[in-house]
Scaffold this motif. Structure first.
Motif, short mmCIF file in Angstrom:
data_model
loop_
_atom_site.label_atom_id
_atom_site.label_comp_id
_atom_site.label_asym_id
_atom_site.label_seq_id
_atom_site.Cartn_x
_atom_site.Cartn_y
_atom_site.Cartn_z
N PHE A 66 0.85 -1.18 0.00
CA PHE A 66 0.00 0.00 0.00
C PHE A 66 0.89 1.24 0.00
CE2 PHE A 66 -2.67 -3.26 2.00
CZ PHE A 66 -3.78 -3.18 1.17
N ILE A 67 0.76 2.05 -1.04
CA ILE A 67 1.53 3.29 -1.16
C ILE A 67 0.67 4.42 -0.60
CG2 ILE A 67 2.69 4.88 -2.74
CD1 ILE A 67 3.88 2.04 -2.73
N ARG A 68 1.20 5.14 0.39
CA ARG A 68 0.48 6.28 0.97
C ARG A 68 0.91 7.54 0.25
NH1 ARG A 68 1.49 9.81 5.32
NH2 ARG A 68 3.28 8.54 5.90
N TRP A 69 -0.07 8.28 -0.24
CA TRP A 69 0.17 9.50 -1.01
C TRP A 69 -0.08 10.73 -0.15
CZ3 TRP A 69 2.20 9.10 -5.79
CH2 TRP A 69 2.18 7.84 -6.37
N ALA A 70 0.50 11.84 -0.54
CA ALA A 70 0.27 13.12 0.14
C ALA A 70 -1.18 13.54 -0.05
CB ALA A 70 1.21 14.19 -0.41
N GLN A 71 -1.73 14.20 0.94
CA GLN A 71 -3.11 14.69 0.86
C GLN A 71 -3.28 15.75 -0.22
OE1 GLN A 71 -6.00 14.06 2.48
NE2 GLN A 71 -5.31 12.58 3.98
N THR A 72 -2.27 16.57 -0.42
CA THR A 72 -2.42 17.73 -1.30
C THR A 72 -1.52 17.68 -2.53
OG1 THR A 72 -0.77 18.92 -0.02
CG2 THR A 72 -3.09 19.24 0.59
N GLY A 73 -1.01 16.55 -2.87
CA GLY A 73 -0.12 16.49 -4.02
C GLY A 73 0.12 15.07 -4.47
N SER A 74 1.12 14.93 -5.29
CA SER A 74 1.39 13.62 -5.86
C SER A 74 2.64 12.97 -5.27
CB SER A 74 1.51 13.73 -7.38
OG SER A 74 2.58 14.60 -7.70
N ALA A 75 3.07 13.42 -4.12
CA ALA A 75 4.27 12.86 -3.49
C ALA A 75 3.92 11.59 -2.72
CB ALA A 75 4.89 13.87 -2.55
N VAL A 76 4.82 10.62 -2.79
CA VAL A 76 4.68 9.41 -1.99
C VAL A 76 5.18 9.72 -0.59
CG1 VAL A 76 5.50 7.04 -1.70
CG2 VAL A 76 4.94 7.89 -3.98
N MET A 77 4.35 9.40 0.40
CA MET A 77 4.68 9.70 1.78
C MET A 77 5.17 8.47 2.56
SD MET A 77 4.15 12.85 1.62
CE MET A 77 4.36 13.36 3.30
N GLY A 78 4.94 7.30 2.02
CA GLY A 78 5.37 6.08 2.69
C GLY A 78 4.68 4.88 2.08
N HIS A 79 4.97 3.73 2.65
CA HIS A 79 4.31 2.51 2.18
C HIS A 79 4.24 1.50 3.30
CE1 HIS A 79 8.36 0.84 1.95
NE2 HIS A 79 7.80 -0.35 1.83
N MET A 80 3.35 0.53 3.13
CA MET A 80 3.21 -0.58 4.06
C MET A 80 3.04 -1.86 3.24
SD MET A 80 0.43 0.97 6.78
CE MET A 80 -0.81 1.17 5.50
N GLU A 81 3.62 -2.93 3.73
CA GLU A 81 3.47 -4.23 3.09
C GLU A 81 2.66 -5.15 4.00
OE1 GLU A 81 7.31 -5.88 2.23
OE2 GLU A 81 7.91 -4.14 1.05
N THR A 82 1.86 -6.00 3.39
CA THR A 82 1.15 -7.01 4.16
C THR A 82 2.07 -8.21 4.38
OG1 THR A 82 0.29 -8.21 2.24
CG2 THR A 82 -1.03 -6.36 3.08
N ASP A 83 1.65 -9.10 5.22
CA ASP A 83 2.30 -10.40 5.27
C ASP A 83 1.92 -11.15 4.00
OD1 ASP A 83 3.39 -9.91 7.81
OD2 ASP A 83 1.58 -10.65 8.82
N ASP A 84 2.48 -12.33 3.81
CA ASP A 84 2.10 -13.15 2.66
C ASP A 84 0.61 -13.47 2.77
OD1 ASP A 84 4.76 -13.07 2.02
OD2 ASP A 84 5.17 -15.14 2.58
N LEU A 85 -0.12 -13.22 1.69
CA LEU A 85 -1.57 -13.44 1.68
C LEU A 85 -1.97 -14.68 0.90
CD1 LEU A 85 -2.68 -9.75 1.01
CD2 LEU A 85 -2.71 -10.97 3.20
N VAL A 86 -1.21 -15.00 -0.14
CA VAL A 86 -1.53 -16.15 -0.99
C VAL A 86 -0.24 -16.89 -1.33
CG1 VAL A 86 -3.57 -15.03 -1.99
CG2 VAL A 86 -1.36 -14.83 -3.14
N HIS A 87 -0.39 -18.13 -1.75
CA HIS A 87 0.75 -18.93 -2.21
C HIS A 87 0.37 -19.65 -3.48
CE1 HIS A 87 1.78 -18.34 2.05
NE2 HIS A 87 3.02 -18.35 1.59
#
Length: 136
Positions: A66-87
């Motif tokens: 999941f890429i977190r974007w800035a509220q007022t622009g197109s800058a990437v503010m951070g990201h989060m990864e899930t654990d493995d969901l499928v195999h």
């Protein structure tokens, strides 16, 4: 992804059985990553990722980023990864399993991931001093 022509990259030609209620169907129909507002009020887009899992029979794991974007622009503010969901036995199999995921499930996973990240951050905070205790 197929397009009607080289100048039509923003309007993909989706397969006839594409379901816009799934992660892969949405991407096939609209030609872009699905976007969500997380429980924290922040905007996110989602990407599908795979990696070798080392689980013997099921060698490829799939997870979401999941890429977190800035509220007022197109800058990437951070990201989060899930654990493995499928195999899956192959990268294509793992991706297909992620693509079949309903968007409502992806949104729930986003909120769970936000909660997990908050809980992890809270564990690393220093203890709050007891201000009610009298000084000696």
């Amino acid at each position: 992804m197929k397009y009607a022509g080289a100048e039509d990259r923003l309007n993909p030609v989706p397969p006839p059985d594409a379901d816009e209620g799934t992660l892969g169907g949405y991407m096939a129909i609209y030609g872009r990553a699905a976007a969500f507002e997380g429980m924290d009020g922040e905007p996110y887009t989602v990407g599908l990722e795979t990696d070798t899992s080392g689980d013997g029979d099921t060698t490829v794991a799939g997870y979401l980023v999941f890429i977190r974007w800035a509220q007022t622009g197109s800058a990437v503010m951070g990201h989060m990864e899930t654990d493995d969901l499928v195999h899956g036995g192959t990268e294509d199999e793992a991706r297909a399993l992620l693509q079949a995921m309903p968007l409502a499930r992806v949104r729930a996973i986003l909120d769970d991931t936000i909660q997990r990240k908050r809980a992890d951050a809270d564990e690393h905070l220093p203890p709050v001093p007891d201000t009610d205790r009298e000084a000696d």
